[in-house]
Motif scaffolding. Sequence first.
Motif, mmCIF file in Angstrom:
data_model
loop_
_atom_site.group_PDB
_atom_site.id
_atom_site.type_symbol
_atom_site.label_atom_id
_atom_site.label_comp_id
_atom_site.label_asym_id
_atom_site.label_seq_id
_atom_site.Cartn_x
_atom_site.Cartn_y
_atom_site.Cartn_z
ATOM 1 N N ASP A 153 65.879 46.401 46.264
ATOM 2 C CA ASP A 153 67.227 46.900 46.072
ATOM 3 C C ASP A 153 67.530 47.977 46.755
ATOM 4 O OD1 ASP A 153 67.688 44.951 44.084
ATOM 5 O OD2 ASP A 153 66.799 46.066 42.609
ATOM 6 N N THR A 213 76.929 38.737 52.838
ATOM 7 C CA THR A 213 75.607 38.399 51.799
ATOM 8 C C THR A 213 74.433 37.772 52.665
ATOM 9 O OG1 THR A 213 76.990 38.344 49.889
ATOM 10 C CG2 THR A 213 74.568 37.102 49.879
ATOM 11 N N ALA A 251 70.630 39.061 53.282
ATOM 12 C CA ALA A 251 69.631 38.207 52.946
ATOM 13 C C ALA A 251 68.438 38.281 53.854
ATOM 14 C CB ALA A 251 69.904 36.788 52.534
ATOM 15 N N LEU A 297 65.289 37.646 51.865
ATOM 16 C CA LEU A 297 65.423 36.902 50.591
ATOM 17 C C LEU A 297 66.519 35.814 51.079
ATOM 18 C CD1 LEU A 297 65.649 39.477 47.695
ATOM 19 C CD2 LEU A 297 63.553 37.945 48.242
ATOM 20 N N SER A 298 66.655 35.003 50.056
ATOM 21 C CA SER A 298 67.729 33.867 50.169
ATOM 22 C C SER A 298 68.861 34.494 49.858
ATOM 23 C CB SER A 298 67.595 32.629 49.208
ATOM 24 O OG SER A 298 67.649 33.091 48.066
ATOM 25 N N PRO A 340 71.423 33.421 47.783
ATOM 26 C CA PRO A 340 71.568 33.445 46.383
ATOM 27 C C PRO A 340 70.837 34.574 45.585
ATOM 28 C CG PRO A 340 71.367 31.093 47.029
ATOM 29 C CD PRO A 340 70.943 32.086 48.195
ATOM 30 N N SER A 341 69.594 34.790 45.957
ATOM 31 C CA SER A 341 68.930 35.689 45.392
ATOM 32 C C SER A 341 69.504 37.148 45.542
ATOM 33 C CB SER A 341 67.391 35.898 46.009
ATOM 34 O OG SER A 341 66.806 34.765 45.696
ATOM 35 N N VAL A 342 70.009 37.494 46.887
ATOM 36 C CA VAL A 342 70.718 38.669 47.130
ATOM 37 C C VAL A 342 72.004 38.736 46.180
ATOM 38 C CG1 VAL A 342 71.802 39.994 48.810
ATOM 39 C CG2 VAL A 342 69.539 39.201 49.538
ATOM 40 N N GLU A 356 72.508 37.716 43.684
ATOM 41 C CA GLU A 356 72.292 37.611 42.254
ATOM 42 C C GLU A 356 71.808 39.197 42.160
ATOM 43 O OE1 GLU A 356 71.387 37.622 37.996
ATOM 44 O OE2 GLU A 356 72.413 36.369 39.155
ATOM 45 N N ARG A 357 70.919 40.023 42.896
ATOM 46 C CA ARG A 357 70.773 41.251 42.935
ATOM 47 C C ARG A 357 71.884 42.162 42.955
ATOM 48 N NH1 ARG A 357 65.262 43.434 44.222
ATOM 49 N NH2 ARG A 357 63.770 41.475 44.009
#
Length: 157
Positions: A15, A30, A34, A39-40, A42-44, A46-47
């Motif tokens: 983060d 994004t 990522a 990270l992927s 979608p994970s980023v 969401e973060r």
Amino acid sequence: MKRLGIENGALDAVDARIVALLADNARIPTAELARSVGLSAPSVAERLRRLEDSGVIEGYMARIAPAAIGYPVSAWLRVRPVPGELKRVAEIIRSIPEITECDRITGEDCFLARVRVASVADLERLLDQLVPYAMTNTAIVQSSPVLPRLPPLAPAA
């Protein structure tokens, strides 16, 4: 309770990296974020949503050069309202669009305000709005060796 790597204002390492990258370039895609944090997308995403929901990210903005849009004079105003005029002075400060930021501070003065104007004459006209209700001390900015930036983002231990 730990939520999203944010506990007592601390960010986890991922983060903290995301926030630092966004502070440098709020328009970073994004997918690029990522890749940068491993990270992927979608994970980023969401973060990012959780950082926004928790209030860590308050918004996204472009840094504009005031001189490039006609406001080459920058000054800091220390403002001390006369007794009984604190609220009125705060209202006047809020109503002046050339005051681009203002903090209520401790000490002899009550407010510290950043002003962006086209000329010293415009600065004088701005000050004239405050003079009936406050004493002011003005410092014209010569240069800014440190642009607005985040404090250190130390990840949680």
